[in-house]
Design an enzyme around this catalytic site. Sequence first.
Site, mmCIF file in Angstrom:
data_model
loop_
_atom_site.group_PDB
_atom_site.id
_atom_site.type_symbol
_atom_site.label_atom_id
_atom_site.label_comp_id
_atom_site.label_asym_id
_atom_site.label_seq_id
_atom_site.Cartn_x
_atom_site.Cartn_y
_atom_site.Cartn_z
ATOM 1 N N ASN A 134 0.714 -1.106 -0.330
ATOM 2 C CA ASN A 134 0.012 -0.333 -0.414
ATOM 3 C C ASN A 134 0.859 1.389 -0.011
ATOM 4 O O ASN A 134 0.441 2.043 -0.567
ATOM 5 C CB ASN A 134 -1.153 -0.174 1.140
ATOM 6 N N ARG B 10 -0.203 -2.029 14.918
ATOM 7 C CA ARG B 10 -0.499 -1.935 16.695
ATOM 8 C C ARG B 10 -1.632 -0.651 16.518
ATOM 9 O O ARG B 10 -2.062 0.190 15.532
ATOM 10 C CB ARG B 10 0.135 -0.603 16.742
ATOM 11 N N VAL B 11 -1.916 -1.220 17.717
ATOM 12 C CA VAL B 11 -3.587 -0.249 17.950
ATOM 13 C C VAL B 11 -3.257 1.179 18.567
ATOM 14 O O VAL B 11 -2.096 1.401 19.258
ATOM 15 C CB VAL B 11 -4.571 -0.944 19.164
ATOM 16 N N HIS C 146 -8.497 -1.190 5.130
ATOM 17 C CA HIS C 146 -8.027 -2.634 6.234
ATOM 18 C C HIS C 146 -8.855 -4.060 5.370
ATOM 19 O O HIS C 146 -10.094 -3.703 4.415
ATOM 20 C CB HIS C 146 -9.325 -2.623 7.444
ATOM 21 N N ASP D 7 -10.377 -1.321 14.487
ATOM 22 C CA ASP D 7 -11.029 -0.258 13.291
ATOM 23 C C ASP D 7 -12.493 -0.432 12.572
ATOM 24 O O ASP D 7 -12.883 -1.195 12.473
ATOM 25 C CB ASP D 7 -10.705 -2.365 12.111
#
Length: 204
Positions: A13, A90-91, A108, A144
Site C-alpha cells: 500500500n 499496532r493499536v 483494512h 478498526d
Amino acid sequence: MKVGVLVSGTGTNLQALLDAETTGRLEPATLAVVISNKPGVQALARAGAANVPAFVVEHAAVAREVFEDQLHAVLAAHHVEAIVLAGFMRVLTPHFLDHYRDRIINTHPSLLPAFPGANAAAQAIAHGVKISGVTIHFVDASLDGGPIIEQVAVPVFDDDDAAALQARIQSEEHKLLPDVVQRLARGELSCQGRKVRGPGRRAE
Ligand code: GRF
C-alpha cells in the site's frame, strides 16, 4: 498536505501511494516520512528507494505512551499534517490520536464492521461470506471501528484460500487508498459523527 505513513510489513500500500505521488495522483498530498515499528521490513526499503525519509520506532522495549510520543516526535519533525496507517499492526490510543483528529486513516482488508483485526481474509473465508472487500476509515481508539470513508466489494470464490482473497482485495485497495488520500488532502472529506460526507457520495 504533508502525509506520514506508518507501516509494519511488506508495504504494497505504501508502494501504491509512492507510485501515485510520482504520477501526480496524490496532489496536493506529499509523502513526508515513513515510520515502521519493525526493523528490516520491505516497506522501509520501498521508502528508501523513493527517497522518502524512513525511520524505525520500535514498540517492544518501551511503554505505550513513550512509543506514541516517539512516533509523534518524528512526525512533528517532518511537519506531518495527516497520517495513513498502511499495514501498521499496532493499536493507537487517544494519547496519540488526539493530535490528528479526523486526519488519520487506516486501510483494512474486509468490509467493516465484519472481520476487524488481524487475518481479515482468513476470517472471511472461515465464515463463508460470498463478498468481502476493502474499507478505508478514519482511525479512533477502537480496533478498526472508526467512521467509514469508502468501501469496495470483492467477490469470494469457492476455491479461494486466504492468500488468493487477500491478493484480490489488495488490488482494489491499491487503487482506492491513493484516491482517498488525495480527497483527504483536498479537504473533501468531512466527518459528522460516524458519517463521512464527500463529493460523489449522493445518488442524484
Ligand atoms: C493490507 O491488506 C491492509 O489492509 C492491512 O494490512 C495489509 C498491509 O499490506 N491493514 P501491505 O504491507 O501494504 O502490503
